[in-house]
Design a protein around this motif. Structure first.
Motif, PDB file in Angstrom:
ATOM      1  N   ASP A 818       0.729  -1.542   0.023  1.00  0.00           N
ATOM      2  CA  ASP A 818       0.143   0.360   0.399  1.00  0.00           C
ATOM      3  C   ASP A 818       0.897   1.407  -0.127  1.00  0.00           C
ATOM      4  O   ASP A 818       1.994   1.200   0.412  1.00  0.00           O
ATOM      5  CB  ASP A 818      -0.951  -0.278   1.292  1.00  0.00           C
ATOM      6  CG  ASP A 818      -1.896   1.263   1.166  1.00  0.00           C
ATOM      7  OD1 ASP A 818      -2.507   1.222   0.659  1.00  0.00           O
ATOM      8  OD2 ASP A 818      -2.248   1.735   2.139  1.00  0.00           O
ATOM      9  N   LEU A 819       0.698   2.599  -0.713  1.00  0.00           N
ATOM     10  CA  LEU A 819       1.277   3.676  -1.115  1.00  0.00           C
ATOM     11  C   LEU A 819       0.201   4.687  -0.812  1.00  0.00           C
ATOM     12  O   LEU A 819       1.079   5.680  -0.158  1.00  0.00           O
ATOM     13  CB  LEU A 819       1.643   3.626  -2.096  1.00  0.00           C
ATOM     14  CG  LEU A 819       2.361   2.574  -3.064  1.00  0.00           C
ATOM     15  CD1 LEU A 819       3.320   2.401  -4.403  1.00  0.00           C
ATOM     16  CD2 LEU A 819       3.470   2.631  -1.917  1.00  0.00           C
ATOM     17  N   GLN A 820      -0.351   4.777  -0.574  1.00  0.00           N
ATOM     18  CA  GLN A 820      -1.742   5.683  -0.239  1.00  0.00           C
ATOM     19  C   GLN A 820      -1.410   6.566   0.662  1.00  0.00           C
ATOM     20  O   GLN A 820      -1.560   7.489   1.671  1.00  0.00           O
ATOM     21  CB  GLN A 820      -3.045   5.897  -1.319  1.00  0.00           C
ATOM     22  CG  GLN A 820      -3.920   6.867  -1.045  1.00  0.00           C
ATOM     23  CD  GLN A 820      -5.542   6.352  -1.820  1.00  0.00           C
ATOM     24  OE1 GLN A 820      -5.262   5.208  -2.336  1.00  0.00           O
ATOM     25  NE2 GLN A 820      -5.789   8.223  -1.204  1.00  0.00           N
ATOM     26  N   LEU A 821      -2.344   5.084   1.772  1.00  0.00           N
ATOM     27  CA  LEU A 821      -2.673   5.638   2.902  1.00  0.00           C
ATOM     28  C   LEU A 821      -0.710   6.086   3.848  1.00  0.00           C
ATOM     29  O   LEU A 821      -0.718   6.956   4.760  1.00  0.00           O
ATOM     30  CB  LEU A 821      -3.168   4.530   4.102  1.00  0.00           C
ATOM     31  CG  LEU A 821      -4.794   4.393   3.187  1.00  0.00           C
ATOM     32  CD1 LEU A 821      -4.765   3.154   4.171  1.00  0.00           C
ATOM     33  CD2 LEU A 821      -5.429   5.422   3.375  1.00  0.00           C
ATOM     34  N   PRO A 822       0.456   5.038   3.885  1.00  0.00           N
ATOM     35  CA  PRO A 822       1.416   5.574   4.362  1.00  0.00           C
ATOM     36  C   PRO A 822       2.230   7.222   3.332  1.00  0.00           C
ATOM     37  O   PRO A 822       2.217   7.451   4.936  1.00  0.00           O
ATOM     38  CB  PRO A 822       2.031   4.263   3.687  1.00  0.00           C
ATOM     39  CG  PRO A 822       1.340   3.735   3.246  1.00  0.00           C
ATOM     40  CD  PRO A 822       0.155   3.780   2.730  1.00  0.00           C
ATOM     41  N   ASP A 858       4.937   0.376  10.378  1.00  0.00           N
ATOM     42  CA  ASP A 858       5.491  -0.305  10.941  1.00  0.00           C
ATOM     43  C   ASP A 858       6.658  -0.168  10.209  1.00  0.00           C
ATOM     44  O   ASP A 858       7.247   0.110   8.777  1.00  0.00           O
ATOM     45  CB  ASP A 858       5.282  -1.413  11.236  1.00  0.00           C
ATOM     46  CG  ASP A 858       4.792  -2.256   9.748  1.00  0.00           C
ATOM     47  OD1 ASP A 858       4.737  -2.957   8.934  1.00  0.00           O
ATOM     48  OD2 ASP A 858       3.198  -3.299   9.961  1.00  0.00           O
ATOM     49  N   ARG A 859       7.815  -1.103  10.540  1.00  0.00           N
ATOM     50  CA  ARG A 859       9.530  -2.068   9.883  1.00  0.00           C
ATOM     51  C   ARG A 859       9.004  -2.630   8.172  1.00  0.00           C
ATOM     52  O   ARG A 859       9.268  -2.546   7.928  1.00  0.00           O
ATOM     53  CB  ARG A 859      10.134  -2.518  11.030  1.00  0.00           C
ATOM     54  CG  ARG A 859      11.397  -2.071  10.305  1.00  0.00           C
ATOM     55  CD  ARG A 859      12.421  -3.645  11.668  1.00  0.00           C
ATOM     56  NE  ARG A 859      12.045  -2.095  12.320  1.00  0.00           N
ATOM     57  CZ  ARG A 859      13.060  -2.364  14.197  1.00  0.00           C
ATOM     58  NH1 ARG A 859      13.741  -3.826  13.838  1.00  0.00           N
ATOM     59  NH2 ARG A 859      12.701  -2.221  15.069  1.00  0.00           N
ATOM     60  N   GLY A 860       8.231  -3.939   8.653  1.00  0.00           N
ATOM     61  CA  GLY A 860       7.766  -4.442   7.875  1.00  0.00           C
ATOM     62  C   GLY A 860       7.495  -3.702   6.506  1.00  0.00           C
ATOM     63  O   GLY A 860       7.701  -3.366   5.486  1.00  0.00           O
ATOM     64  N   LEU A 861       6.060  -3.071   6.404  1.00  0.00           N
ATOM     65  CA  LEU A 861       5.732  -1.459   6.191  1.00  0.00           C
ATOM     66  C   LEU A 861       6.961  -1.133   5.231  1.00  0.00           C
ATOM     67  O   LEU A 861       6.653  -0.645   3.745  1.00  0.00           O
ATOM     68  CB  LEU A 861       4.623  -0.520   5.995  1.00  0.00           C
ATOM     69  CG  LEU A 861       3.999  -0.202   5.184  1.00  0.00           C
ATOM     70  CD1 LEU A 861       3.446  -0.973   4.169  1.00  0.00           C
ATOM     71  CD2 LEU A 861       3.185   1.151   5.787  1.00  0.00           C
ATOM     72  N   ASP A 862       8.169  -0.274   5.847  1.00  0.00           N
ATOM     73  CA  ASP A 862       8.641   0.333   5.586  1.00  0.00           C
ATOM     74  C   ASP A 862       9.526   0.190   4.556  1.00  0.00           C
ATOM     75  O   ASP A 862       9.826   0.821   3.934  1.00  0.00           O
ATOM     76  CB  ASP A 862       9.376   1.429   6.894  1.00  0.00           C
ATOM     77  CG  ASP A 862      10.329   2.472   6.348  1.00  0.00           C
ATOM     78  OD1 ASP A 862       9.781   3.659   6.322  1.00  0.00           O
ATOM     79  OD2 ASP A 862      11.486   2.054   6.812  1.00  0.00           O
ATOM     80  N   ARG A 863       9.814  -0.778   4.756  1.00  0.00           N
ATOM     81  CA  ARG A 863      11.393  -2.107   3.630  1.00  0.00           C
ATOM     82  C   ARG A 863      10.683  -2.012   2.798  1.00  0.00           C
ATOM     83  O   ARG A 863      11.168  -1.863   1.522  1.00  0.00           O
ATOM     84  CB  ARG A 863      11.493  -3.465   4.863  1.00  0.00           C
ATOM     85  CG  ARG A 863      11.953  -2.863   5.796  1.00  0.00           C
ATOM     86  CD  ARG A 863      12.951  -4.224   6.395  1.00  0.00           C
ATOM     87  NE  ARG A 863      11.862  -5.235   5.638  1.00  0.00           N
ATOM     88  CZ  ARG A 863      11.736  -5.414   7.556  1.00  0.00           C
ATOM     89  NH1 ARG A 863      12.210  -5.771   8.235  1.00  0.00           N
ATOM     90  NH2 ARG A 863      11.164  -6.490   7.918  1.00  0.00           N
ATOM     91  N   ALA A 864       8.714  -2.089   2.803  1.00  0.00           N
ATOM     92  CA  ALA A 864       8.306  -3.077   1.154  1.00  0.00           C
ATOM     93  C   ALA A 864       8.133  -1.494   0.581  1.00  0.00           C
ATOM     94  O   ALA A 864       8.551  -1.270  -0.451  1.00  0.00           O
ATOM     95  CB  ALA A 864       7.053  -3.193   1.263  1.00  0.00           C
TER      96      ALA A 864
END
Length: 928
Positions: A818-822, A858-864
């Motif tokens: 996901d890109l929009q909400l981050p 979170d860290r996982g989403l940040d790496r993705a």
């Protein structure tokens, strides 16, 4: 002037002592006696007349002219149709009058041609009795206006008119070229032929000519003298000419083989009128013959009848009928105005029409003044409605533009002349729908020749070859069941009924007669060969993919064989043969083209590109790898653009750098886009009204009640802004959508306890401020709603879907990053509310009235996301935007660029290619 237009005075003579003669000649003989001076020559068709160097006059044409002094005229097509339809209604009263009339029309004509007055239905034959009753009603309806069906014209002349009181003018005739004649022709000749007349009929001791011997006996009983045969009949049907039988793999190959030989004959000096093409199904062979003849540069003429509806003029008029009948609907009027005969629409008018979808005379008249001619009255006299038709033709330019092509001229003249019957009786008032129904019927009843007014090598059916003479004949489509055509029951009177009719004195064609007619028509083709021409030839062929060889091959002693490969007969064939050959192996162009062939060069290039599509090679410029870097710093990205880049780089290339877009189109249904815009705007207006009524710091319960109170007015304003009322049956649909929005507002998840709505449709950053940086990308966007809740700010994005939206591709090519909400959390919230930490962001489903996804960093989403950023920047810096949908093709489900996309099996083959993966922002496996 057409030489057949005035034959009234031809061959007139007084009664004399010269006998009337029936000359039984050998089958296929070109004519055994010379024509005496002052005698009118009658032939079955123009080809037979041309073979004898005379004007083309047939028995039917002669009968039409002889009817006039008797006070009778040939009924026009539309008049015949009306009379038949009325007769069917009176005699049979079926549920479907028009359908029944169409089904029975051919049988009624056959009954009239056979001789209605001498028919008496046999006992027990109810169906035949009903057909005869219908035929009598039909004839009486025409006679009331002094009209007759052309199928009965010979009989009326022979009878001396409607009352038998006007005997026909007698003439000296020489009738030649007819293979056999029926009872109507016999009665006509007995009444019309003056002394000195000659009737030549073939007689060869063959059952096919049994009827000719009977005709001779009937005329002999009326004072004619029977002579012949003048020479020994032929012992075989085989002509004295070179015969050849061919089998080809397809119809296209068959036509090309025949026309290649025709081209060779013409180049050798053979005149076009010495060559004939023959096909039992000329309507099926006509289009490929015309197309390939154009490619070969050959003068080929096809005479098969084309329904007027299938011509440009007829198709335009059929669309006009739809337009007027339906009250000028958008799509029908757009087709009418875009037709070449109308001249098309200007780009500005077309864009306006697509965006508004006008309907009705007023709406279309505001865009194009020509459409005022399409506003016909609902009722009027026939003369007034006919004037409306001509006004429509004139106002939209059909009258003028149809003069540009000979085929259109003929079609327009044919339709305009026949349409005159629509205006009679002039003062009769009818509904517009009835007038349009008759006009539509005309388009089906009328036909025009495929090629009008041209000369060249002719294509005909065997039935049209009687009496003609040719040096070279090519018989196409000689497969079983086509040549000869299968004998089948008539749907109205089967063969059993026809046998009963013959007993009652009505000689309708039965199974034996139908088979004999097919055999005789093939014999006529053989007889057209001019044995006196050196090198005369007959070539029969068939396509193997359409059946097996005709039994006529065996009758001629031929075994069909495949022809030897020949030289190309056109530049197009030359290119087709050379396209797979390396350029260095090219030989001089046999058609004399100097220098390189640009068409062949382009074709080879296109072939290379298409062949490469089936390989697993790395993507190239045709897959989006254009090699033109895109400067990130010089562009402002939206969340949607970044998502496109992460889902499929080619989609981003089409939408952003190339700026491809579908034209703006008015909604014809409640599409997901319209529904989304409508829901977003209605909620925005309702919540704005609620905040104004309760104060900006009001909490959820008060805002909910105020929003529900304001929802109806907000929805009404939103549907007006989005032009939702243009959607068909919107009044029946709007209640459902209004109920759905009310359900959303009442949901606890939409306005949870303690939530304060602080912003609606909020842009970030504010207008006039520079874009916000998000991980190296300048971004700008708009958030549907921002709440302040007990745990902090919550940013909401409304979705009309009921499932979580697809994201950018991860390192496995799955669309789940996901890109929009981050982006909202990392860029929008700090820009709009600095110093205030956001609690999270949500996708909210307006369909389910529930939260679809609650995102927190979170860290996982940040790496993705870091992985996406690295791949996207590499893609932009290299100028590589390959066709790379996610492995589940979720991006393709909503992509509007399918017409320019090369997605297919090749992308699957390239998924594991390292070169592809390096160019794709999708992931290690390439995201293909």
């Amino acid at each position: 002037m057409d030489p057949t237009d005035d034959i009234t005075g031809a061959g007139r003579t007084g009664e004399g002592d010269a006998p009337r003669v029936v000359l039984l000649s050998p089958a296929g003989a070109p004519g055994l006696v010379s024509v005496q001076p002052g005698v009118q020559v009658v032939t079955p068709n123009p080809r037979a007349a041309r073979a004898r160097g005379v004007l083309a006059v047939s028995l039917e044409r002669l009968a039409r002219d002889l009817l006039r002094p008797m006070g009778l005229q040939r009924a026009p097509e539309l008049t015949r149709w009306r009379a038949l339809r009325d007769a069917v209604r009176r005699a049979w009263a079926p549920d479907d009058v028009d359908g029944t009339a169409r089904a029975v029309a051919g049988t009624v004509r056959e009954v009239l041609r056979a001789g209605l007055d001498g028919a008496a239905p046999p006992a027990g034959s109810e169906r035949l009795e009903r057909v005869l009753e219908l035929a009598f009603h039909y004839r009486a309806s025409l006679l009331a206006d002094g009209l007759v069906d052309p199928a009965e014209a010979l009989w009326w002349v022979a009878r001396g008119g409607a009352h038998g009181s006007a005997p026909p003018e007698r003439r000296r005739l020489h009738v030649v070229g007819y293979p056999r004649i029926g009872a109507a022709e016999t009665a006509f000749l007995a009444a019309v032929c003056a002394p000195g007349s000659v009737l030549e009929l073939p007689e060869a001791g063959d059952p096919l000519f049994e009827a000719n011997r009977s005709v001779a006996a009937v005329l002999e009983a009326r004072g004619w003298r029977v002579e012949g045969p003048g020479a020994a009949p032929r012992g075989s049907v085989q002509p004295r000419a070179a015969l050849r039988g061919l089998r080809l793999p397809s119809r296209d190959a068959e036509v090309r083989t025949a026309l290649t030989e025709v081209k060779r004959l013409l180049a050798a000096g053979t005149p076009p009128d010495a060559i004939a093409l023959v096909a039992r199904d000329d309507a099926a062979y006509g289009p490929p013959v015309r197309a390939i003849a154009w490619e070969y540069g050959l003068p080929v003429v096809t005479s098969y009848a084309v329904p007027l509806r299938d011509t440009p003029v007829g198709a335009w008029t059929a669309t006009l009928v739809e337009v007027v009948r339906e009250g000028l609907p958008f799509e029908a009027v757009a087709r009418l105005l875009a037709h070449p005969l109308t001249g098309g629409l200007t780009p500005a008018v077309w864009d306006a029409a697509r965006s508004d979808h006008p309907r009705g005379a007023a709406a279309w008249g505001a865009l194009d003044g020509r459409t005022e001619a399409l506003a016909w009255p609902h009722r009027g006299t026939r003369a007034e409605l006919l004037a409306c038709l001509h006004r429509s033709w004139d106002a939209l330019g059909v009258t003028q533009r149809s003069q540009a092509r000979r085929a259109d001229v003929l079609a327009y003249q044919r339709l305009a002349a026949a349409a005159a019957a629509l205006g009679a009786p002039t003062e009769q008032e009818v509904a517009r729908s009835a007038f349009l129904h008759d006009l539509e019927t005309l388009l089906t009843l009328l036909s025009v020749p495929a090629d009008a007014g041209r000369s060249g090598v002719e294509l005909h059916t065997p039935l049209a070859m009687y009496g003609a003479r040719y040096a070279h004949v090519f018989v196409l489509g000689a497969s079983e069941g086509v040549l000869p055509q299968r004998v089948a029951d008539d749907p109205v009177l089967d063969f059993a009924e026809r046998r009963a009719a013959a007993v009652a004195g009505l000689a309708l064609e039965g199974a034996v007669e139908a088979a004999q007619r097919e055999a005789l028509s093939f014999r006529a083709v053989l007889w057209t060969l001019d044995d006196g021409v050196p090198g005369a030839s007959l070539t029969m062929s068939y396509a193997e993919d359409e059946g097996i060889a005709s039994p006529f091959f065996d009758e001629l002693g031929l075994t069909p064989s495949a022809p030897l490969p020949g030289s190309p007969a056109s530049p197009e064939e030359t290119r087709r043969r050379r396209i797979l050959r390396p350029p260095e192996r090219d030989r001089p162009d046999p058609f004399g083209t100097e220098g390189p062939d640009p068409v062949l060069t382009a074709a080879r290039h296109a072939w290379t590109v298409e062949r490469r599509r089936e390989e697993a090679a790395a993507p190239d410029a045709y897959d989006g790898v254009v090699g033109v870097p895109y400067a990130v710093e010089g562009h402002v990205f939206s969340a949607t653009q970044l998502l496109d880049l992460g889902q499929c780089a080619f989609r981003w290339l089409c939408k952003v750098p190339l700026r491809l877009a579908e034209p703006e189109e008015a909604e014809e249904d409640v599409s997901p886009l319209l529904r989304g815009r409508l829901y977003h705007r209605a909620l925005e207006l309702a919540l704005q009204a609620a905040r104004a009524a309760t104060g900006p710091e009001a909490l959820a319960p008060a805002v909910r009640e105020a929003a529900l109170a304001a929802l109806s007015g907000a929805f009404e304003r939103a549907e007006a802004e989005e032009n939702a009322s243009a959607v068909p049956a919107w009044e029946l649909r709007r209640g459902h959508h209004l109920d759905q929005l009310e359900r959303v507002l009442r949901s606890e998840s939409f306005l949870p306890e303690g939530a304060e709505v602080v912003a609606l449709e909020r842009w970030f950053p504010a207008w006039g401020e520079p874009p916000v940086d998000w991980r190296g990308f300048p971004v700008r966007g708009k958030i549907d709603r921002i709440d302040r809740r007990p745990d902090g700010l919550v940013l909401l994005d409304y979705k009309t879907r009921s499932s979580k939206p697809a994201g950018a591709q991860d390192d496995r090519g799955k669309a789940r990053v996901d890109l929009q909400l981050p982006l909202y959390l990392e860029a929008a919230a700090p820009a709009l509310y600095p110093g205030e930490r956001p609690a999270g962001a949500q996708y909210y489903s307006l369909t389910k009235a529930d939260v679809l996804q609650d995102v927190r960093l979170d860290r996982g989403l940040d790496r993705a996301i870091d992985g996406f950023v690295a791949r996207a920047r590499a893609c932009l810096e290299a100028g590589a935007y390959p066709v790379a949908p996610d492995v589940d093709l979720k991006a393709c489900a909503t992509c509007e660029f399918d017409l320019v996309c090369r997605k297919g099996p090749r992308t699957e083959r390239m998924r594991s290619a390292d070169a592809f993966a390096a160019r794709s922002p999708g992931g290690a496996s390439g995201g293909a």
